[in-house]
Write a protein that holds these residues in place. Structure first.
Motif, PDB file in Angstrom:
ATOM      1  N   ALA A 208      31.650  31.222  45.144  1.00 18.51           N
ATOM      2  CA  ALA A 208      31.621  32.637  44.776  1.00 18.51           C
ATOM      3  C   ALA A 208      31.488  32.845  43.274  1.00 18.51           C
ATOM      4  CB  ALA A 208      32.886  33.338  45.281  1.00 18.51           C
ATOM      5  N   PHE A 209      31.800  31.796  42.495  1.00 15.30           N
ATOM      6  CA  PHE A 209      31.772  31.923  41.033  1.00 15.30           C
ATOM      7  C   PHE A 209      30.559  31.231  40.406  1.00 15.30           C
ATOM      8  CE2 PHE A 209      36.150  32.510  42.324  1.00 15.30           C
ATOM      9  CZ  PHE A 209      36.497  33.662  41.637  1.00 15.30           C
ATOM     10  N   LYS A 210      29.598  30.894  41.238  1.00 16.20           N
ATOM     11  CA  LYS A 210      28.367  30.305  40.726  1.00 16.20           C
ATOM     12  C   LYS A 210      27.404  31.409  40.265  1.00 16.20           C
ATOM     13  CE  LYS A 210      29.640  26.112  41.988  1.00 16.20           C
ATOM     14  NZ  LYS A 210      29.992  25.068  41.019  1.00 16.20           N
ATOM     15  N   LEU A 218      32.771  38.723  37.041  1.00 14.09           N
ATOM     16  CA  LEU A 218      33.813  37.705  37.186  1.00 14.09           C
ATOM     17  C   LEU A 218      35.099  38.343  37.679  1.00 14.09           C
ATOM     18  CD1 LEU A 218      35.154  34.922  36.713  1.00 14.09           C
ATOM     19  CD2 LEU A 218      35.445  35.590  34.315  1.00 14.09           C
ATOM     20  N   LEU A 219      35.486  39.455  37.086  1.00 10.34           N
ATOM     21  CA  LEU A 219      36.706  40.150  37.486  1.00 10.34           C
ATOM     22  C   LEU A 219      36.612  40.609  38.942  1.00 10.34           C
ATOM     23  CD1 LEU A 219      39.454  41.364  36.774  1.00 10.34           C
ATOM     24  CD2 LEU A 219      38.257  43.401  35.946  1.00 10.34           C
ATOM     25  N   GLU A 220      35.454  41.139  39.326  1.00 11.96           N
ATOM     26  CA  GLU A 220      35.263  41.589  40.705  1.00 11.96           C
ATOM     27  C   GLU A 220      35.413  40.436  41.689  1.00 11.96           C
ATOM     28  OE1 GLU A 220      31.423  43.345  40.611  1.00 11.96           O
ATOM     29  OE2 GLU A 220      32.094  45.224  39.693  1.00 11.96           O
ATOM     30  N   ARG A 221      34.879  39.261  41.340  1.00 15.39           N
ATOM     31  CA  ARG A 221      34.976  38.086  42.228  1.00 15.39           C
ATOM     32  C   ARG A 221      36.423  37.584  42.321  1.00 15.39           C
ATOM     33  NH1 ARG A 221      29.662  35.947  42.529  1.00 15.39           N
ATOM     34  NH2 ARG A 221      28.394  37.830  42.857  1.00 15.39           N
ATOM     35  N   LEU A 222      37.139  37.651  41.219  1.00 15.89           N
ATOM     36  CA  LEU A 222      38.545  37.247  41.241  1.00 15.89           C
ATOM     37  C   LEU A 222      39.349  38.126  42.190  1.00 15.89           C
ATOM     38  CD1 LEU A 222      39.222  36.539  37.442  1.00 15.89           C
ATOM     39  CD2 LEU A 222      39.304  34.860  39.302  1.00 15.89           C
ATOM     40  N   GLU A 224      38.030  39.933  44.752  1.00 16.67           N
ATOM     41  CA  GLU A 224      37.530  39.717  46.111  1.00 16.67           C
ATOM     42  C   GLU A 224      38.115  38.461  46.744  1.00 16.67           C
ATOM     43  OE1 GLU A 224      33.346  39.568  45.605  1.00 16.67           O
ATOM     44  OE2 GLU A 224      33.123  41.720  45.200  1.00 16.67           O
ATOM     45  N   THR A 225      38.245  37.395  45.968  1.00 17.99           N
ATOM     46  CA  THR A 225      38.749  36.118  46.482  1.00 17.99           C
ATOM     47  C   THR A 225      40.277  36.029  46.424  1.00 17.99           C
ATOM     48  OG1 THR A 225      38.528  35.098  44.294  1.00 17.99           O
ATOM     49  CG2 THR A 225      36.654  34.904  45.805  1.00 17.99           C
ATOM     50  N   LYS A 226      40.915  37.107  45.911  1.00 19.08           N
ATOM     51  CA  LYS A 226      42.373  37.177  45.744  1.00 19.08           C
ATOM     52  C   LYS A 226      42.913  36.159  44.726  1.00 19.08           C
ATOM     53  CE  LYS A 226      43.211  39.055  50.351  1.00 19.08           C
ATOM     54  NZ  LYS A 226      43.262  40.423  49.831  1.00 19.08           N
ATOM     55  N   LEU A 227      42.000  35.527  43.967  1.00 20.50           N
ATOM     56  CA  LEU A 227      42.438  34.607  42.921  1.00 20.50           C
ATOM     57  C   LEU A 227      43.004  35.373  41.722  1.00 20.50           C
ATOM     58  CD1 LEU A 227      39.682  31.829  42.903  1.00 20.50           C
ATOM     59  CD2 LEU A 227      42.071  31.615  43.589  1.00 20.50           C
ATOM     60  N   ALA A 228      42.777  36.682  41.687  1.00 18.95           N
ATOM     61  CA  ALA A 228      43.367  37.490  40.627  1.00 18.95           C
ATOM     62  C   ALA A 228      44.892  37.462  40.721  1.00 18.95           C
ATOM     63  CB  ALA A 228      42.864  38.927  40.722  1.00 18.95           C
ATOM     64  N   GLU A 229      45.408  37.278  41.937  1.00 15.47           N
ATOM     65  CA  GLU A 229      46.860  37.182  42.129  1.00 15.47           C
ATOM     66  C   GLU A 229      47.363  35.811  41.674  1.00 15.47           C
ATOM     67  OE1 GLU A 229      47.620  38.086  46.209  1.00 15.47           O
ATOM     68  OE2 GLU A 229      46.453  39.944  46.162  1.00 15.47           O
ATOM     69  N   THR A 230      46.580  34.785  41.941  1.00 15.34           N
ATOM     70  CA  THR A 230      46.976  33.431  41.525  1.00 15.34           C
ATOM     71  C   THR A 230      46.918  33.296  40.017  1.00 15.34           C
ATOM     72  OG1 THR A 230      46.068  32.529  43.585  1.00 15.34           O
ATOM     73  CG2 THR A 230      46.461  30.970  41.774  1.00 15.34           C
TER      74      THR A 230
END
Length: 310
Positions: A208-210, A218-222, A224-230
């Motif tokens: 998803a980050f390619k 980048l922020l939107e993908r974070l 979407e993938t819930k990695l913004a919480e991590t």
């Protein structure tokens, strides 16, 4: 143009409640614009960080109009419960009353919040630089203050372009520690360093980050993938970096809109009416999503009407 409204207005409405007077139309327009402003405020969040953009232009009646992209600026911010302490960016042209280092607006805000970094609009800078080059008197030191250059340079370490080519943990940590110290505790700064190591591994391996070419995507993908919480500390820093405004083009577009609405044939439009019209035109995507029932409900709640608008 709305079938449901057409059934109850004009010739289909009672003669004593046609709701077509200027006063009534302005009331409805004000309700619409208030709802749009509230949606914009809600997007920022309760304690969200923000940047202000300000510019001025003469309208067709030769009156100075000010565009504030989010008149008394503090009053506007206070009306929407936006604290100056949460400001993280300012963007103006080079006018001394706005950008002056001693008595300009940017300095007054910096006195209250040292992290409200001022960026002189890059479009205006380019114009100044080109004019200066033509006269062979250009001075890059005054065009690009060192702090501004350093802030933007360090921020580029978060840029995902070319497979995170400019990623640098030391630069990112320096960015947080030097420019956003108020937003990170000492413990969080240490944790940020650790997060960045694992973050880069995920960025290199998750599909998803390619081929991402902007920090906003980048922020939107974070998210979407819930990695913004991590990686919540990195997510916070990215949000802060996105408050840096390199151009006040948004305000310029507002003035283009102004000249469509307040032209030579309609040059006596009052300021509040003009502001409401401009807001609904500029933020028409938000306005289009406001349902008629909520407008009617608010309209009826203003005061007792002869006939209820249905």
């Amino acid at each position: 143009m709305n079938v449901n409204i057409e059934k109850v207005v004009l010739q289909n409405a009672p003669l004593n409640a046609q709701y077509i007077s200027n006063k009534i139309q302005k009331e409805i327009l004000s309700i619409y614009s208030t709802k749009v402003r509230k949606r914009i405020r809600d997007e920022i969040g309760v304690d969200g960080k923000f940047c202000i953009l300000v510019d001025e232009a003469l309208d067709d009646s030769k009156k100075e109009q000010m565009a504030i992209i989010i008149s008394d600026i503090c009053k506007v911010l206070g009306k929407h419960n936006l604290l100056v302490s949460n400001m993280r960016g300012q963007g103006y042209d080079g006018a001394s009353n706005m950008s002056g280092e001693w008595s300009g607006l940017q300095e007054l805000f910096l006195n209250d919040c040292p992290y409200a970094y001022y960026i002189h609009c890059f479009a205006h800078r380019l114009q100044l630089a080109l004019n200066g080059a033509a006269k062979e008197i250009i001075s890059w030191g005054t065009r690009f203050p060192y702090e501004t250059v350093e802030l933007i340079s360090l921020s580029s370490a978060l840029d995902p372009h070319d497979a995170f080519k400019w990623f640098n943990i030391d630069d990112i940590c320096t960015l947080a520690e030097k420019f956003y110290l108020l937003d990170f505790t000492t413990t969080e700064l240490h944790a940020l360093n650790q997060q960045l190591g694992f973050y880069k591994i995920d960025m290199d391996n998750i599909q998803a980050f390619k081929n991402i070419d902007s920090i906003l995507i980048l922020l939107e993908r974070l998210i979407e993938t819930k990695l913004a919480e991590t990686y919540y500390l990195i997510d916070r820093l990215i949000h802060l970096v996105l408050t840096i405004s390199v151009s006040i083009a948004t305000t310029e577009r507002a003035f283009s809109c102004m000249r469509l609405i307040k032209n030579l044939l309609q040059n006596k439009i009052a300021d509040e009416f003009l502001a409401d019209c401009m807001l609904l035109h500029i933020e028409r995507e938000l306005a289009d999503n406001i349902d008629n029932e909520s407008i009617i409900s608010d309209f009826d709640a203003v005061k007792t009407r002869r006939v209820q608008l249905i």
